[in-house]
Design an enzyme around this catalytic site. Structure first.
Site, PDB file in Angstrom:
ATOM      1  N   ALA A 159       0.833  -1.207   0.000  1.00 24.74           N
ATOM      2  CA  ALA A 159       0.000   0.000   0.000  1.00 24.74           C
ATOM      3  C   ALA A 159       0.869   1.258   0.000  1.00 24.74           C
ATOM      4  O   ALA A 159       0.546   2.253  -0.643  1.00 24.74           O
ATOM      5  CB  ALA A 159      -0.919  -0.010   1.208  1.00 24.74           C
ATOM      6  N   GLU A 185     -10.376 -14.894 -13.538  1.00 25.43           N
ATOM      7  CA  GLU A 185      -9.457 -15.881 -12.954  1.00 25.43           C
ATOM      8  C   GLU A 185      -8.921 -15.328 -11.648  1.00 25.43           C
ATOM      9  O   GLU A 185      -8.878 -14.116 -11.469  1.00 25.43           O
ATOM     10  CB  GLU A 185      -8.238 -16.078 -13.885  1.00 25.43           C
ATOM     11  CG  GLU A 185      -8.574 -16.586 -15.251  1.00 25.43           C
ATOM     12  CD  GLU A 185      -7.484 -16.246 -16.270  1.00 25.43           C
ATOM     13  OE1 GLU A 185      -6.447 -15.670 -15.909  1.00 25.43           O
ATOM     14  OE2 GLU A 185      -7.697 -16.544 -17.451  1.00 25.43           O
ATOM     15  N   LYS A 189      -6.021 -14.186  -9.172  1.00 24.95           N
ATOM     16  CA  LYS A 189      -4.707 -13.607  -9.407  1.00 24.95           C
ATOM     17  C   LYS A 189      -3.780 -14.161  -8.338  1.00 24.95           C
ATOM     18  O   LYS A 189      -3.777 -13.704  -7.194  1.00 24.95           O
ATOM     19  CB  LYS A 189      -4.784 -12.078  -9.316  1.00 24.95           C
ATOM     20  CG  LYS A 189      -3.487 -11.377  -9.660  1.00 24.95           C
ATOM     21  CD  LYS A 189      -3.730  -9.883  -9.781  1.00 24.95           C
ATOM     22  CE  LYS A 189      -2.530  -9.131 -10.330  1.00 24.95           C
ATOM     23  NZ  LYS A 189      -1.353  -9.182  -9.473  1.00 24.95           N
ATOM     24  N   ASP A 240      -0.576 -14.866  -6.250  1.00 19.27           N
ATOM     25  CA  ASP A 240       0.513 -13.985  -5.874  1.00 19.27           C
ATOM     26  C   ASP A 240       1.821 -14.770  -5.896  1.00 19.27           C
ATOM     27  O   ASP A 240       2.191 -15.414  -4.922  1.00 19.27           O
ATOM     28  CB  ASP A 240       0.229 -13.438  -4.475  1.00 19.27           C
ATOM     29  CG  ASP A 240       0.871 -12.088  -4.276  1.00 19.27           C
ATOM     30  OD1 ASP A 240       1.425 -11.545  -5.254  1.00 19.27           O
ATOM     31  OD2 ASP A 240       0.828 -11.581  -3.136  1.00 19.27           O
ATOM     32  N   ARG A 267       9.792 -12.099 -15.441  1.00 17.42           N
ATOM     33  CA  ARG A 267       9.211 -10.983 -16.157  1.00 17.42           C
ATOM     34  C   ARG A 267      10.220  -9.846 -16.325  1.00 17.42           C
ATOM     35  O   ARG A 267      10.224  -9.158 -17.334  1.00 17.42           O
ATOM     36  CB  ARG A 267       7.971 -10.469 -15.417  1.00 17.42           C
ATOM     37  CG  ARG A 267       7.331  -9.332 -16.166  1.00 17.42           C
ATOM     38  CD  ARG A 267       5.982  -8.982 -15.614  1.00 17.42           C
ATOM     39  NE  ARG A 267       6.083  -8.289 -14.334  1.00 17.42           N
ATOM     40  CZ  ARG A 267       5.082  -7.629 -13.772  1.00 17.42           C
ATOM     41  NH1 ARG A 267       3.912  -7.600 -14.365  1.00 17.42           N
ATOM     42  NH2 ARG A 267       5.233  -7.026 -12.622  1.00 17.42           N
ATOM     43  N   GLU A 282       2.498 -18.100 -13.497  1.00 17.41           N
ATOM     44  CA  GLU A 282       2.982 -17.663 -12.200  1.00 17.41           C
ATOM     45  C   GLU A 282       3.598 -18.871 -11.484  1.00 17.41           C
ATOM     46  O   GLU A 282       2.997 -19.938 -11.431  1.00 17.41           O
ATOM     47  CB  GLU A 282       1.747 -17.157 -11.443  1.00 17.41           C
ATOM     48  CG  GLU A 282       2.005 -16.154 -10.403  1.00 17.41           C
ATOM     49  CD  GLU A 282       2.144 -14.716 -10.893  1.00 17.41           C
ATOM     50  OE1 GLU A 282       2.030 -14.446 -12.121  1.00 17.41           O
ATOM     51  OE2 GLU A 282       2.396 -13.860 -10.047  1.00 17.41           O
ATOM     52  N   TYR A 324      -1.658 -18.837 -17.340  1.00 17.43           N
ATOM     53  CA  TYR A 324      -2.857 -18.062 -17.681  1.00 17.43           C
ATOM     54  C   TYR A 324      -2.800 -17.417 -19.058  1.00 17.43           C
ATOM     55  O   TYR A 324      -3.666 -16.630 -19.412  1.00 17.43           O
ATOM     56  CB  TYR A 324      -3.107 -16.989 -16.633  1.00 17.43           C
ATOM     57  CG  TYR A 324      -1.916 -16.071 -16.435  1.00 17.43           C
ATOM     58  CD1 TYR A 324      -1.550 -15.157 -17.416  1.00 17.43           C
ATOM     59  CD2 TYR A 324      -1.150 -16.140 -15.282  1.00 17.43           C
ATOM     60  CE1 TYR A 324      -0.451 -14.337 -17.258  1.00 17.43           C
ATOM     61  CE2 TYR A 324      -0.058 -15.321 -15.115  1.00 17.43           C
ATOM     62  CZ  TYR A 324       0.289 -14.421 -16.106  1.00 17.43           C
ATOM     63  OH  TYR A 324       1.378 -13.622 -15.956  1.00 17.43           O
ATOM     64  N   LYS A 361     -10.692 -10.530 -17.876  1.00 15.72           N
ATOM     65  CA  LYS A 361     -10.198 -10.292 -19.230  1.00 15.72           C
ATOM     66  C   LYS A 361     -11.337 -10.363 -20.229  1.00 15.72           C
ATOM     67  O   LYS A 361     -12.200 -11.239 -20.111  1.00 15.72           O
ATOM     68  CB  LYS A 361      -9.168 -11.364 -19.612  1.00 15.72           C
ATOM     69  CG  LYS A 361      -8.037 -11.476 -18.625  1.00 15.72           C
ATOM     70  CD  LYS A 361      -7.186 -12.706 -18.887  1.00 15.72           C
ATOM     71  CE  LYS A 361      -6.068 -12.775 -17.838  1.00 15.72           C
ATOM     72  NZ  LYS A 361      -5.260 -13.981 -17.948  1.00 15.72           N
ATOM     73  N   LYS A 413      -8.478  -6.064  -7.035  1.00 19.94           N
ATOM     74  CA  LYS A 413      -7.851  -6.457  -5.770  1.00 19.94           C
ATOM     75  C   LYS A 413      -8.894  -6.540  -4.675  1.00 19.94           C
ATOM     76  O   LYS A 413      -9.886  -5.835  -4.711  1.00 19.94           O
ATOM     77  CB  LYS A 413      -6.816  -5.385  -5.367  1.00 19.94           C
ATOM     78  CG  LYS A 413      -5.717  -5.147  -6.378  1.00 19.94           C
ATOM     79  CD  LYS A 413      -4.591  -6.122  -6.149  1.00 19.94           C
ATOM     80  CE  LYS A 413      -3.405  -5.875  -7.038  1.00 19.94           C
ATOM     81  NZ  LYS A 413      -2.412  -4.982  -6.505  1.00 19.94           N
ATOM     82  N   CYS A 422      -3.362  25.881  23.627  1.00 22.43           N
ATOM     83  CA  CYS A 422      -3.755  25.813  22.223  1.00 22.43           C
ATOM     84  C   CYS A 422      -2.559  26.142  21.332  1.00 22.43           C
ATOM     85  O   CYS A 422      -1.893  27.148  21.546  1.00 22.43           O
ATOM     86  CB  CYS A 422      -4.890  26.798  21.975  1.00 22.43           C
ATOM     87  SG  CYS A 422      -5.302  26.970  20.231  1.00 22.43           S
ATOM     88  N   CYS A 461      -3.601  29.799  19.678  1.00 18.96           N
ATOM     89  CA  CYS A 461      -3.742  31.064  20.425  1.00 18.96           C
ATOM     90  C   CYS A 461      -3.121  30.994  21.808  1.00 18.96           C
ATOM     91  O   CYS A 461      -3.178  31.961  22.560  1.00 18.96           O
ATOM     92  CB  CYS A 461      -5.215  31.448  20.516  1.00 18.96           C
ATOM     93  SG  CYS A 461      -6.148  30.396  21.640  1.00 18.96           S
ATOM     94  N   CYS A 480     -10.085  24.226  23.222  1.00 17.59           N
ATOM     95  CA  CYS A 480      -9.355  25.479  23.437  1.00 17.59           C
ATOM     96  C   CYS A 480     -10.309  26.450  24.111  1.00 17.59           C
ATOM     97  O   CYS A 480     -11.442  26.630  23.671  1.00 17.59           O
ATOM     98  CB  CYS A 480      -8.889  26.042  22.094  1.00 17.59           C
ATOM     99  SG  CYS A 480      -8.407  27.780  22.196  1.00 17.59           S
ATOM    100  N   CYS A 527      -9.840  32.687  19.670  1.00 19.50           N
ATOM    101  CA  CYS A 527      -8.825  31.825  19.030  1.00 19.50           C
ATOM    102  C   CYS A 527      -8.905  31.915  17.504  1.00 19.50           C
ATOM    103  O   CYS A 527      -9.945  31.660  16.896  1.00 19.50           O
ATOM    104  CB  CYS A 527      -8.986  30.382  19.477  1.00 19.50           C
ATOM    105  SG  CYS A 527      -7.862  29.251  18.625  1.00 19.50           S
TER     106      CYS A 527
HETATM  107  S1  IVH Z   1      -2.811 -11.637 -17.154  1.00 15.47           S
HETATM  108  C1  IVH Z   1      -2.035  -8.847 -20.272  1.00 15.47           C
HETATM  109  N1  IVH Z   1      -3.799 -13.322 -15.436  1.00 15.47           N
HETATM  110  O1  IVH Z   1      -0.333 -10.381 -12.282  1.00 15.47           O
HETATM  111  C2  IVH Z   1      -2.376  -9.586 -19.063  1.00 15.47           C
HETATM  112  N2  IVH Z   1      -1.879 -12.091 -14.807  1.00 15.47           N
HETATM  113  O2  IVH Z   1      -0.088  -7.276 -12.945  1.00 15.47           O
HETATM  114  C3  IVH Z   1      -1.253  -9.725 -18.163  1.00 15.47           C
HETATM  115  N3  IVH Z   1      -1.042 -12.602 -12.568  1.00 15.47           N
HETATM  116  O3  IVH Z   1       2.791 -10.403 -12.638  1.00 15.47           O
HETATM  117  C4  IVH Z   1      -1.363 -10.678 -17.098  1.00 15.47           C
HETATM  118  N4  IVH Z   1      -2.554 -14.087 -12.056  1.00 15.47           N
HETATM  119  O4  IVH Z   1       1.950 -12.636 -13.566  1.00 15.47           O
HETATM  120  C5  IVH Z   1      -2.836 -12.418 -15.679  1.00 15.47           C
HETATM  121  N5  IVH Z   1      -4.793 -14.840 -13.997  1.00 15.47           N
HETATM  122  C6  IVH Z   1      -3.823 -13.955 -14.258  1.00 15.47           C
HETATM  123  C7  IVH Z   1      -2.817 -13.649 -13.312  1.00 15.47           C
HETATM  124  C8  IVH Z   1      -1.868 -12.702 -13.627  1.00 15.47           C
HETATM  125  C9  IVH Z   1      -1.475 -13.449 -11.637  1.00 15.47           C
HETATM  126  C10 IVH Z   1       0.113 -11.696 -12.414  1.00 15.47           C
HETATM  127  C11 IVH Z   1       1.014 -11.637 -13.606  1.00 15.47           C
HETATM  128  C12 IVH Z   1       1.677 -10.293 -13.455  1.00 15.47           C
HETATM  129  C13 IVH Z   1       0.669  -9.500 -12.706  1.00 15.47           C
HETATM  130  C14 IVH Z   1       0.082  -8.453 -13.617  1.00 15.47           C
END
Ligand code: IVH
Length: 693
Positions: free
Chosen positions: A35, A122, A124, A126, A145, A196, A248, A313, A337, A433, A436, A451, A456
């Site tokens: 973050a 799908e 994502k 990590d 990458r 991944e 993926y 997608k 996210k 304060c 003031c 205060c 003030c």
């Molecule tokens: S698609 C053009 N699908 O997320 C599309 N990426 O910010 C590009 N990642 O490090 C990626 N799960 O490796 C896609 N189901 C998924 C994914 C995925 C994880 C990762 C990817 C990349 C990051 C993209």
């Protein structure tokens, strides 16, 4: 002390981000939370957008990841590995869908072309993004990458991972399991598979336990563990860690074709690559995507691997190509996210603010973090009791929260109870304060400090800021900076003084041009005849907010009647409790309250209008317009007013509907973030009872 210039800040941010990229991607040892990283990145993106003259093709915002480490050979790819744009809330997904549709409409493509093939959602995972290259079905090379174009050659290490097929079978294996989407054809001549590499949670915990036993540093999370294991100079170490692969998508391919992403997954699956059929779903509409998104959120803690969201997608390859990409990410995909509404950061300082009623509020100054898509730099600590209870001190690592519309707050100190060397002393609200110097006292029976200074300047500035604000007298262009300068120069001590300001005086003020002075004079004039409810609200009587101001205004009908009301009469009003009744009564009978109101009416010649009737289809609703509309803006606003609605000048909690036209920018994003209902122009016209612009 003046802050850095935009140029200096841009350079500094680029340096910082590169540094943190290195810590994350090259050393697998991040120093700041995701973050906090997001906050730096967003700040740089915004500054670069505002200062296009400082464009730099090498800026970290134009790249993904970090440059590869020299120790590994580098490999350049012809089809770059892109990154994904982030969404932080369901509304962002809805907006993504709207954007895709708008785009198709703009191109003259029928929207039905999207609903025919829809989206693929799908999880994502990590882990570490990799590309595996095959020729004639044989594993040739594995790369990280890297920065998207140049990756690190980790061929030998990846070869040790069980899930990675080393040779793609020519024929369909006799007893091959065939999940629903799987397709079987011969492998193509050239194939780059993207996916991944990750480590399951169980494996990660076990690995760390072993490392701790041996006195080795543990990995921060499964992602770092996976990345650290792949980016090893000795492949035997990689082999000893149970890593997994999940794919993926593809990069280059020759000798095969497919028309949508679902088919692509089917082919990959048929060639023996692990595709997660359980957590990949074809969705016809964005509603089905949202359903998937929610389902995964409910299950994500029980999944064997860590995920940080879902990827959505556009399924059809043709549409993907048409929609295209911008600098580093495709516009046809988005990463949604699961933004926790909390994030970790550091307290850099604790300061106090003086409110318009004199309440002293302690505020934590934070290292910026992005929480739910918004950068947070300050968070309220509420009061002394809360600080004591949570033991929050300068230097602490803390959890900050943004929930609903509430201002960010510090939820807890992660350093509390620990004897960390950098911890400051317990914090105490100052006795006097900060503005003031009058004594600060604790309000009997309450947690607040106040205060005690009558005049003030801090209180005065805050009440004036409130007086001129949008929901109150709405003096457009009169921000805190101007209010503060007017008070400092002795030009304004109470609200009525604002109406004695002339163009010359204003134009003579530091940093205020002639044109702004003209505009301000006009805005001041325009505010001279508020409705009773706005006037009441502007006075800033404790406990009397916008809603109760309207309730009181409608009940009593005139200022005179209200000023004469006894506490008994006041508390008889529906929705008005004894506390509000007492507060209003005290205000109107106090010397200061009397003087303020008298001066406004007699000296400043404020004329109060009766409350407008509450009728019409848009009665009582507040609308804000943004982006380009087909209906002229003034006409749209007139429609609202005619039907009893209110046109807002800016985004605030009072806005009920944001009408978003084309090229709607940050207002739209903020409205979505704040959960404000967004209307298309057509929907707005429908509401107004006309279909025509
Ligand atoms: S698609 C053009 N699908 O997320 C599309 N990426 O910010 C590009 N990642 O490090 C990626 N799960 O490796 C896609 N189901 C998924 C994914 C995925 C994880 C990762 C990817 C990349 C990051 C993209």
């Amino acid at each position: 002390m003046p802050g850095p210039s935009p140029k200096e800040r841009i350079y500094e941010l680029r340096r910082l981000i590169r540094y943190h990229n290195d810590r994350y991607y090259r050393e697998d040892a991040p120093l700041i939370s995701d973050a906090e990283y997001d906050a730096l990145f967003l700040e740089l993106q915004e500054l670069e957008e505002a200062h296009t003259d400082l464009f730099d093709p090498e800026s970290p915002t134009r790249r993904v990841g970090a440059a590869p480490v020299e120790a590994f050979g580098t490999v350049e790819r012809s089809v770059p590995m892109l990154s994904l744009q982030n969404a932080f809330a369901e509304e962002d997904l809805i907006e993504f869908d709207a954007r895709v549709r708008r785009f198709l409409r703009g191109r003259g493509a029928p929207e039905s072309s999207l609903s025919a093939t829809g989206y693929v959602a799908e999880v994502k995972i990590d882990g570490l993004a990799v590309e595996l290259s095959y020729e004639e079905g044989n594993y040739l090379r594995g790369t990280t990458r890297g920065d998207g174009i140049r990756g690190e050659d980790v061929t030998a290490n990846i070869r040790t991972i069980q899930d990675v097929p080393l040779a793609i079978p020519r024929k369909r294996p006799v007893d091959a399991p065939s999940p629903p989407g799987t397709l079987f054809i011969d492998p193509p001549r050239v194939l780059d598979v993207r996916g991944e590499i990750y480590m399951e949670k169980r494996e990660f915990l076990e690995l760390n336990r072993g490392r701790e036993r041996k006195g080795e540093p543990s990995f921060a999370n499964p992602r770092n563990a996976a990345a650290g294991s792949v980016r090893q100079l000795d492949p035997r170490v990689t082999a000893s860690r149970r890593l997994r692969l999940w794919v993926y998508g593809t990069g280059r391919f020759e000798g095969v074709s497919f028309s949508d992403h679902w088919e692509e997954l089917g082919l990959l699956s048929g060639w023996g690559f692990p595709v997660d059929w359980k957590w990949s779903r074809r969705c016809r509409t964005i509603d089905e995507v949202l359903e998937f998104y929610r389902e995964v959120e409910g299950r994500k803690d029980s999944l064997p691997f860590e995920i940080d969201g879902v990827v959505v997608k556009v399924n059809d390859r043709g549409l993907q190509k048409e929609i295209g990409e911008i600098s580093r990410s495709p516009r046809w995909a988005i990463a949604a996210k699961y933004s926790p509404d909390t994030a970790e950061t550091t307290v850099e300082d604790i300061v106090v603010g003086v409110g318009r009623t004199g309440t002293i509020t302690p505020v934590a100054i934070l290292s910026p973090v992005v929480v739910r898509g918004v950068t947070v730099r300050r968070a309220t600590l509420h009061n002394q009791d809360l600080i004591d209870g949570k033991d929050i001190r300068v230097g602490d690592r803390v959890l900050v929260q943004r929930a609903g519309e509430v201002i960010p707050e510090v939820v807890e100190s992660l350093s509390a109870g620990r004897k960390e060397p950098g911890r400051g002393k317990p914090y105490r609200i100052p006795d006097s304060c900060p503005i003031c110097s009058s004594p600060v006292e604790r309000v009997p029976g309450e947690a607040a400090h106040r205060c005690t200074g009558n005049g003030c300047v801090g209180k005065r500035k805050e009440s004036l800021r409130h007086f001129v604000s949008k929901g109150a007298m709405d003096i457009d262009g009169m921000g805190y900076r101007i209010v503060s300068a007017l008070v400092d120069e002795g030009l304004v001590t109470e609200p009525a003084d604002l109406y004695g300001l002339d163009r010359r005086t204003l134009a003579g003020m530091e940093r205020l041009g002639e044109k702004s002075a003209d505009n301000l004079v006009r805005a001041i004039e325009n505010s001279r005849s508020p409705t009773l409810s706005r006037f009441l609200y502007a006075l800033g009587i404790p406990h009397v907010g916008e809603h109760l101001s309207e309730v009181l205004a409608r009940h009593f009908g005139s200022l005179e009647a209200l000023r004469k009301a006894t506490p008994g009469e006041l508390s008889e009003v529906h929705e008005v409790g004894p506390e509000v009744a007492r507060s209003a009564f005290e205000y109107f009978s106090s010397a200061e309250g009397k003087r303020t109101v008298d001066h406004l009416i007699d000296r400043a010649k404020i004329t109060i209008r009766p409350e407008p009737p509450r009728e019409g289809r848009m009665a009582g609703k507040t609308f804000l317009f943004t982006g380009t509309l087909r209906t002229p803006r003034a006409k749209a606003q007139e429609m609202v007013r005619k039907q009893g609605g209110i046109v807002a000048a800016g985004l605030s909690r009072k806005v009920d509907f944001l009408v978003a036209g084309d090229k709607a920018g940050s207002k739209l994003a903020k409205a979505l973030e704040a959960g404000i209902q967004v209307l298309t122009e057509q929907e707005f016209l429908g509401m107004a009872g006309t279909e025509e612009p």
